[in-house]
Motif scaffolding. Structure first.
Motif, short mmCIF file in Angstrom:
data_model
loop_
_atom_site.label_atom_id
_atom_site.label_comp_id
_atom_site.label_asym_id
_atom_site.label_seq_id
_atom_site.Cartn_x
_atom_site.Cartn_y
_atom_site.Cartn_z
N LYS A 196 4.93 -38.63 27.78
CA LYS A 196 4.43 -39.55 26.77
C LYS A 196 2.97 -39.24 26.48
O LYS A 196 2.28 -38.66 27.31
CB LYS A 196 4.51 -40.99 27.29
N THR A 197 2.53 -39.70 25.32
CA THR A 197 1.11 -39.60 25.03
C THR A 197 0.40 -40.67 25.86
O THR A 197 1.04 -41.57 26.40
CB THR A 197 0.80 -39.90 23.55
N LEU A 233 6.78 -37.92 23.69
CA LEU A 233 6.42 -36.62 23.11
C LEU A 233 7.69 -35.79 22.93
O LEU A 233 7.92 -34.81 23.63
CB LEU A 233 5.42 -35.90 24.02
N ARG A 234 8.51 -36.19 21.95
CA ARG A 234 9.79 -35.49 21.76
C ARG A 234 9.59 -34.02 21.39
O ARG A 234 10.37 -33.17 21.77
CB ARG A 234 10.63 -36.19 20.70
N ARG A 235 8.52 -33.77 20.60
CA ARG A 235 8.34 -32.37 20.16
C ARG A 235 8.12 -31.44 21.35
O ARG A 235 8.57 -30.31 21.35
CB ARG A 235 7.19 -32.25 19.15
N SER A 236 7.45 -31.94 22.40
CA SER A 236 7.21 -31.10 23.57
C SER A 236 8.48 -30.92 24.39
O SER A 236 8.74 -29.84 24.91
CB SER A 236 6.11 -31.71 24.45
N ILE A 237 9.26 -32.00 24.49
CA ILE A 237 10.53 -31.90 25.23
C ILE A 237 11.42 -30.87 24.53
O ILE A 237 12.02 -30.00 25.15
CB ILE A 237 11.26 -33.26 25.28
N ILE A 275 -1.19 -35.71 26.49
CA ILE A 275 -0.08 -36.11 27.38
C ILE A 275 -0.60 -36.97 28.54
O ILE A 275 -1.68 -36.75 29.06
CB ILE A 275 0.69 -34.87 27.90
N GLU A 276 0.21 -37.95 28.93
CA GLU A 276 -0.16 -38.87 30.01
C GLU A 276 -0.07 -38.17 31.37
O GLU A 276 -0.99 -38.20 32.16
CB GLU A 276 0.77 -40.08 29.97
#
Ligand code: ATP
Ligand code: MG
Length: 634
Positions: A593-594, A600-604, A619-620
């Protein structure tokens, strides 16, 4: 239909058919040094200029204005459960502190239009720093204190501040988080260098000092004792601040906001949405690094003459009742938080919610991400006050969908942030035909130009990117794209169905990942889930899910995991159809998550496709992405 006949419907109709008349009336909510000559200059769309010719000041309206009527009432209540501090500043005391900060700025050579970057924990001095900018017409750019050097450096590079205000350290969950080494590294990384760094020393860490550049707040503060800094009257269309978006979908955009339109819009929103009255207390659990912090920790409540609570700490320390104990102690009437925080509380002892007297509370406002129905129901039943989901963006500065309880207490519908807010001409537009969608048909949520007061003026330093990014999605209509999917029901309630970049295409079927997530979330053992589309040779894309389980003990063995995976797939089959069924459901304990709690779906997705996860500065917890990698490898 209630939504079309009552107070709200009338105000809304007026606001979209006669925006100039509507906003001319609202202009009286604030004080002007020179009243505006023209309500709206829309001669160069999509750039709109509100209250042209008017001169005013945000700090005047948030602080000085109230000295006549409520000088000795609470204005700012600083509470830190990290350092065990609790300080109340009256409007008179807040005024004094802000004037001193403004005097320090002037001593350091800061002038109108100069940028001041604020990289601070949630302490009272951070609000003095913001309001002092507003007072003298310097442009603040607050960067979330949890960001590290790289994110900070990119913002220094873009905003080019002459002054940076910071502190030795913040604290989180009892641990000291040093700010200065991160700041020094960020300045080293950036090609732009600030002239000065103003340091607030909390006595938490030994901050390294760069001679000549770094100056001490306490020392300078005593040197400006007795110096008065009158308000600088600004054009309504001058810039008040720059704030970068969360970066959920890519490189953060520097949202630039004005002075007059923002002051009017926020004051209007405090009445019509947040039901806030002067003399009451507002508690927003956000951070000054986010737009909610700008609008509803600092400016909104103060503009309305309310006391505002600035809270440093987590929702769980000393225990999960801390927020409710604050509500009781300060008789909070309006509270603002995010679904992600409510989900955290939901896992705690429910007795903590019953322990305190919450009778002062009129409503709880939640925004930032979709409020799923189970979470919404739980908090609503636990608190016994209306839960007001509201939908907006950093770009808009204030809510664009909500039930405006200050106008008319229309009923809420779980899963919907409500109806369009007065001033926002919202349409659900078909991506293919660019026509308005029929009720219950899915499209892109768009705002017809001109944007109402309070919204972004442009992207800082990049008018072209502003036009290209936001105003180029639809042919033949002058509309701002939110890049969110939405739907309107027959009664005018809107539903957010996810971000347009989160759409996947399975064998020619376009599916919103959000819809699949909602479906999976309805399984009793799923606490939270992220769904992404992953490239697939056969189908184009397939959905892949990463779920957090409530009862981890129930899925220890591979057989148990496989059984739960099959059960979840069945839920999706039944609710959405087999095309939406995820190809895999992986189980994780953490989702990427941010820092503001957004998935953060784009990173997943990138990790699933073996690509570089892209900009991860917001990112958290990077460990969450590692878990995704581990799932895929295992
Ligand atoms: P970036 O634009 O840099 O990718 P971001 O969109 O996450 O970052 P914000 O402006 O903080 O940055 O978030 C706004 C977005 O949050 C909205 O566009 C929407 O997707 C989501 N959002 C906000 N409030 C709600 C809500 N009440 N319900 C559903 N989604 C919401
Ligand atoms: Mg966005």
């Amino acid at each position: 239909m209630a939504a079309q006949s009552g107070q709200y419907a009338q105000a809304y109709q007026r606001s979209v058919t006669d925006p100039q008349g509507f906003w001319a009336e609202q202009a009286h909510l604030i004080e002007w040094e020179t009243p505006p000559q023209q309500v709206l200059d829309d001669s160069n769309p999509p750039f709109s200029r509100w209250y042209v010719g008017g001169k005013t000041n945000l700090c005047h309206n948030a602080v000085d204005r109230h000295l006549k009527t409520r000088a000795n009432q609470a204005a700012l209540i600083f509470i830190s459960t990290e350092t065990n501090e609790e300080v109340t500043y009256t409007f008179a005391q807040l005024h004094e502190e802000v004037v001193k900060m403004a005097a320090i700025y002037q001593k350091l050579g800061v002038k109108k239009g100069d940028r001041v970057l604020i990289y601070m924990p949630m302490i009272a001095q951070a609000s003095f720093a913001m309001l002092a900018c507003a007072r003298i017409g310097a442009i603040h750019s607050v960067v979330f204190g949890g960001f590290a050097s790289v994110s900070l450096a990119s913002r220094i590079e873009d905003a080019k501040p002459s002054l940076i205000v910071s502190a030795d350290a913040g604290m989180r969950s009892g641990k000291v988080v040093e700010y200065k080494p991160l700041l020094d590294e960020a300045i080293r990384l950036s090609s732009h260098k600030p002239t000065h760094v103003l340091m607030v020393d909390r006595g938490l860490a030994n901050a390294p000092v760069t001679p000549d550049r770094d100056v001490d707040y306490a020392t300078l503060k005593s040197s400006v004792a007795g110096v008065d800094v009158p308000v600088t009257w600004l054009d309504a269309t001058d810039t008040s601040y720059i704030l970068y978006t969360s970066g959920t979908t890519g490189k953060p955009k520097g949202v630039q906001r004005d002075v007059g339109g923002y002051a009017v819009a926020l004051t209007y929103s405090m009445k019509s949405i947040f039901c806030g009255e002067a003399g009451e207390t507002f508690f927003s659990t956000s951070d000054i690094g986010w737009v909610v912090g700008h609008s509803y920790i600092i400016y909104g409540p103060l503009l309305a003459g309310m006391a505002t609570i600035m809270y440093e700490g987590t929702p769980l320390r000393p225990d999960a009742g801390i927020w409710w104990s604050i509500v009781e102690k300060y008789k909070v009437t309006g509270m603002f938080s995010a679904p992600t925080a409510v989900r955290v509380l939901k896992k705690q002892d429910p007795a903590l919610l019953k322990k305190y007297d919450l009778s002062s509370l009129k409503a709880l406002f939640l925004a930032g991400e979709p409020l799923d129905e189970p979470t919404g129901r739980w908090i609503s039943e636990s608190l016994g006050v209306p839960i007001v989901d509201n939908y907006w963006q950093t770009e808009t500065g204030w809510p664009m969908l909500a039930v405006q309880r200050g106008l008319e207490a229309l009923p809420s519908k779980f899963g919907s942030p409500g109806v369009p807010v007065t001033g926002f001409n919202i349409k659900i537009v078909s991506e293919t035909t660019n026509e308005e969608c029929a009720p219950n048909e899915k499209g892109v949520l768009a705002i017809m130009g001109p944007l109402p007061p309070g919204c972004m003026q442009t992207i800082w330093g990049d008018d072209e990117r502003f036009v290209k990014t936001y105003w180029s999605s639809f042919a033949n209509i002058q509309a701002y794209s939110t890049f969110d999917w939405g739907m309107r029901d027959a009664e005018g309630y809107h539903f957010i169905l996810g971000r347009t970049d989160d759409v996947i295409n399975v064998a020619g079927h376009r599916l919103g990942t959000r819809e699949i997530e909602e479906s999976i979330s309805s399984h009793a053992n799923v606490a939270e889930v992220a769904v992404v589309g992953v490239a697939d040779a056969l189908k184009g894309q397939v959905a892949v899910a990463f779920a957090i389980i409530k009862q981890v003990s129930a899925v220890q063995t591979p057989a148990e995991r496989a059984a739960l995976e099959a059960e979840i797939m069945k839920v999706v089959d039944n609710q959405l159809g087999a095309v939406a069924r995820p190809a895999r459901v992986h189980f994780v304990s953490l989702l990427p998550k941010t820092r503001s709690g957004k998935l953060l779906r784009r990173s997943i997705q990138a990790v699933c496709e073996g690509r570089d996860p892209g900009d991860l500065t917001t990112i958290e917890d990077p460990a969450a992405l590692q878990q995704i990698k581990d799932c895929l490898a295992g």
